[in-house]
Motif scaffolding. Structure first.
Motif, PDB file in Angstrom:
ATOM      1  N   UNK A   1     -13.313  15.798  -0.418  1.00  0.00           N
ATOM      2  CA  UNK A   1     -13.330  16.932  -0.992  1.00  0.00           C
ATOM      3  C   UNK A   1     -12.071  17.692   1.207  1.00  0.00           C
TER       4      UNK A   1
ATOM      5  N   UNK B   1     -13.060  25.129  -2.945  1.00  0.00           N
ATOM      6  CA  UNK B   1     -12.457  24.037  -4.368  1.00  0.00           C
ATOM      7  C   UNK B   1     -11.191  24.539  -4.819  1.00  0.00           C
TER       8      UNK B   1
ATOM      9  N   UNK C   1     -17.721  27.780  -1.319  1.00  0.00           N
ATOM     10  CA  UNK C   1     -18.128  26.322  -1.933  1.00  0.00           C
ATOM     11  C   UNK C   1     -16.278  26.951  -3.143  1.00  0.00           C
ATOM     12  N   UNK C   2     -16.599  27.706  -4.153  1.00  0.00           N
ATOM     13  CA  UNK C   2     -15.822  28.449  -4.499  1.00  0.00           C
ATOM     14  C   UNK C   2     -14.564  28.245  -4.396  1.00  0.00           C
TER      15      UNK C   2
ATOM     16  N   UNK D   1     -20.984  20.198   0.909  1.00  0.00           N
ATOM     17  CA  UNK D   1     -20.217  19.970   0.302  1.00  0.00           C
ATOM     18  C   UNK D   1     -18.663  18.501   0.201  1.00  0.00           C
TER      19      UNK D   1
ATOM     20  N   UNK E   1      -9.111  23.090  -2.448  1.00  0.00           N
ATOM     21  CA  UNK E   1      -8.267  21.781  -2.187  1.00  0.00           C
ATOM     22  C   UNK E   1      -7.896  20.804  -3.766  1.00  0.00           C
ATOM     23  N   UNK E   2      -7.708  22.523  -4.607  1.00  0.00           N
ATOM     24  CA  UNK E   2      -7.048  21.999  -5.638  1.00  0.00           C
ATOM     25  C   UNK E   2      -5.584  22.466  -5.398  1.00  0.00           C
TER      26      UNK E   2
END
Lengths: 412, 282
Positions: free
Chosen positions: B139, B8, B4-5, B135, B11-12
């Motif tokens: 995203x 994340x 998940x991280x 998720x 995506x960032x």
């Protein structure tokens, strides 16, 4: 004005005449206001209320809500108390302590206000605290929640009718633990208020047998993406996450928590501002299921509340928030205090004493001032966001009556 | 949780990439650091917000917000940037810095100071299972958009004639002009494209982060860091730089939260210590 002029001229001569008439009317109206205010400020028969609130910057909406509602309270008594007119002088703090201090000085020494109402932010409140106390100008706090303001830094000239951070969050700790939540993860912005709220919750939650599985403080006003934190909270295995957010952070947190499915594995709970009626229109159904605690919810079923909501909507065209309620109650407290002195407010010590001995029934219920700390004693409402007729609304689950703030270090 | 991280962080990184690539290409071509790049990102998000509120269609917003932002970019180029191309750097900085304030106040005037939000389209409003971990599908969509843009740009710049002309204009404008390449025209289109990509970044993150005044400055600093880190003017630098900053920031927040606020600056300082011209010096 230019635009109007052009459109009037465009069509016909009659329009032009109408335009000139309008200007003359405007001029006479303006001079009327000018002369009036001159005569008002010259007379000793005015009560001057200065505001120290944000009219620009991040908390503009809060400043507007508080001022609007306070003026509404004054309007209800025909803008006069015991035969004296009320004049409101606005001071914009811009949410900056140094600017607020300048504005407070100006309001106290040049405008010679009798009472100050403000501020929204605790850092601003602490900045103007000494000036207010030394000049013996009664200050009514309509929002700022730092515990010390009615704790170590309390004063007979400072009366808080909003809340202390402890007052809102501590009852929720006990209530959640008793309602079957055994463990919680804390998440709040990394600044004084966020930490005070989490501490109050944590103390009561643990006392009632709950366990804190983790806590995380996110960079204040710099956190927009909660993704990294949400993954961690979700993996903690806690029964609930307890949060405090406001403004854009509250909107983002609630929406992102929903998109990560956090509500499916644990209860979303927190200080009630997180799903304030100000933010719910942007959070929409993502807010449903959130359990919060606050000193006011719009669904309180009393005559006072219904009348207030109607009057506010009629005048400003939108539903009031808890911030508006705090502004309205500030106005009510001022009116009641000055009435009890029959309008004789020259003696500032007496004025301060009159303010702190007021008790009223406001939109949020009965309010009295704790004589030991000058912090308001009020009901705290535990609510859940549910689907209502017009979208999500706050449904009261429980009312905890007459909650006091401990106010450590204060003994008035 | 690691997975998940990683998502994340990806995506960032992709959002950062969309921003950095425009800024870095404009810098490469014009030697101008457009400090108003973040403002175009904000304006893109607001235009998207208006289209969304008016048509209730996220997809229309997704298409037209970048197009209109590119148009604003084209106007800015013709009115301002074209004329300061050879001015001294201080003037360029002042002009683009002034644009930040104009952008911010225009947005406040037109859309007010409240935070707004856009809902993700129904198709993307649920979670998808990625290796058994749910998720948010929106995203994943942002990651996809980033990769599509990345590969398209890479292909166009490296494999097509237009790309070759752009690269020639970046590397050696005089020689390119001698070879009958219309560098003015190339400048115009790449500038508008860069601005359009900033607008695309704005509208794609709007359903996640919301739309509010001040979002411009939040990304500007990060974007500048990515560009400086990657090496100004380099596409590869923008890719690697955004991935580096995206991952460091996302993982830093979780595993060393005490340093969350400074860790990306520390990484930038360290990198520049060893590679003063950035990772990919042209």
């Amino acid at each position: 004005m230019n635009k109007e002029c052009i459109t009037y001229y465009k069509y016909n001569a009659l329009g032009a005449i109408m335009y000139i008439k309008k200007i003359i009317l405007k001029i006479s109206f303006i001079s009327l206001i000018l002369f009036n205010s001159v005569s008002i400020s010259n007379s000793a028969d005015t009560i001057k209320v200065g505001t120290l609130l944000p009219y620009s910057g991040v908390y503009t909406v809060l400043g507007e809500e508080i001022t609007n509602a306070m003026i509404l309270a004054f309007d209800e008594v025909g803008n006069s108390i015991s035969g004296k007119n009320i004049e409101v002088i606005k001071g914009d703090t811009e949410v900056k302590p140094n600017i607020a201090l300048q504005k407070a000085r100006k309001l106290i020494s040049s405008n010679k206000v009798d009472i100050l109402v403000g501020p929204v932010s605790s850092s601003v409140a602490l900045a103007v605290r000494n000036l207010v106390v030394q000049s013996k100008t009664p200050l009514i706090i309509p929002n700022a929640g730092a515990n010390v303001l009615t704790g170590e830094k309390c004063s007979k000239f400072i009366t808080r009718i909003s809340f202390s951070n402890h007052q809102i969050n501590a009852p929720m700790g006990t209530w959640l633990a008793k309602s079957g939540i055994k463990s919680a993860f804390l998440l709040a912005p990394d600044y004084a208020a966020g930490k005070e709220m989490m501490k109050a919750f944590k103390t009561n939650f643990e006392e009632a047998g709950g366990e804190i599985l983790g806590e995380e403080y996110t960079p204040f006003r710099k956190t927009k993406d909660f993704g990294p934190y949400l993954a961690r909270v979700k993996n903690s295995g806690a029964d609930a996450v307890y949060v405090f957010y406001a403004g854009g952070e509250a909107i983002n947190f609630i929406k992102q928590a929903k998109s990560f499915g956090l509500g499916e594995v644990m209860k979303l709970t927190g200080a009630g501002w997180t799903t304030s009626p100000l933010f719910i229109p942007a959070q929409k159904e993502a807010a449903i299921g959130f359990i919060g605690s606050l000193n006011y919810v719009p669904s309180i079923n009393t005559e006072e509340n219904k009348a207030f909501i109607k009057a506010y909507k009629d005048k400003f065209g939108r539903a009031p928030s808890e911030f508006a309620v705090q502004g309205y109650d500030s106005g009510k407290v001022i009116i009641k205090a000055i009435e009890s002195l029959s309008g004789n407010i020259k003696d500032k010590d007496k004025l301060a004493e009159a303010i702190s001995s007021v008790s009223i029934i406001g939109p949020r219920g009965p309010l009295t001032i704790d004589p030991r700390t000058n912090n308001v004693i009020q009901n705290i409402y535990i609510f859940e966001v549910v689907n209502g007729d017009q979208g999500p609304e706050l449904k009261v689950l429980d009312t905890i009556e007459a909650v006091k703030s401990p106010g450590e270090g204060c003994n008035l | 949780m690691i997975l998940i991280q990683i998502l994340n962080a990806l995506q960032f990184s992709m959002t950062l990439f969309l921003l950095a690539v425009g800024l870095t290409i404009i810098f490469g071509l014009m030697k101008i650091v457009n400090l108003a790049h973040g403002s175009l990102y904000m304006v893109g998000a607001y235009i998207g917000l208006s289209i969304f509120n008016y048509t209730e269609s996220f997809w229309l917003a997704l298409i037209f917000a970048p197009v209109l932002t590119a148009l604003i970019g084209a106007i800015l180029y013709s009115l301002l940037f074209k004329h300061i191309q050879n001015a001294d750097p201080m003037k360029q900085v002042l002009l683009t810095f002034g644009l930040i304030y104009i952008g911010l106040d225009s947005v406040r005037l037109l859309w007010g100071t409240m935070s707004h939000s856009i809902s993700a389209p129904n198709l993307l409003s649920n979670s998808l299972l990625v290796l058994n971990e749910p998720y948010p599908s929106y995203r994943l969509f942002v990651i996809l958009v980033g990769f599509v843009v990345m590969f398209t740009l890479y292909f166009v710049l490296e494999k097509t004639k237009i790309g070759a002309k752009v690269r020639a204009s970046v590397d050696d404008p005089e020689t390119a002009q001698l070879l009958q390449i219309n560098t003015d025209k190339i400048l115009f289109y790449t500038f508008a494209l860069g601005c359009g990509l900033a607008g695309l970044a704005g509208i794609t993150v709007a359903p996640i982060l919301g739309v509010e005044p001040g979002m411009d400055m939040e990304v500007l600093v990060l974007t500048l860091i990515v560009v400086v880190l990657g090496g100004p003017g380099s596409l590869k630098g923008a890719i690697i730089g955004s991935l580096l900053i995206g991952f460091v920031d996302s993982f830093g927040k979780v595993y060393i939260p005490q340093l969350a606020q400074i860790i990306i600056y520390a990484v930038m300082a360290l990198t520049l210590l060893f590679k003063p011209d950035g990772l990919y010096k042209r």
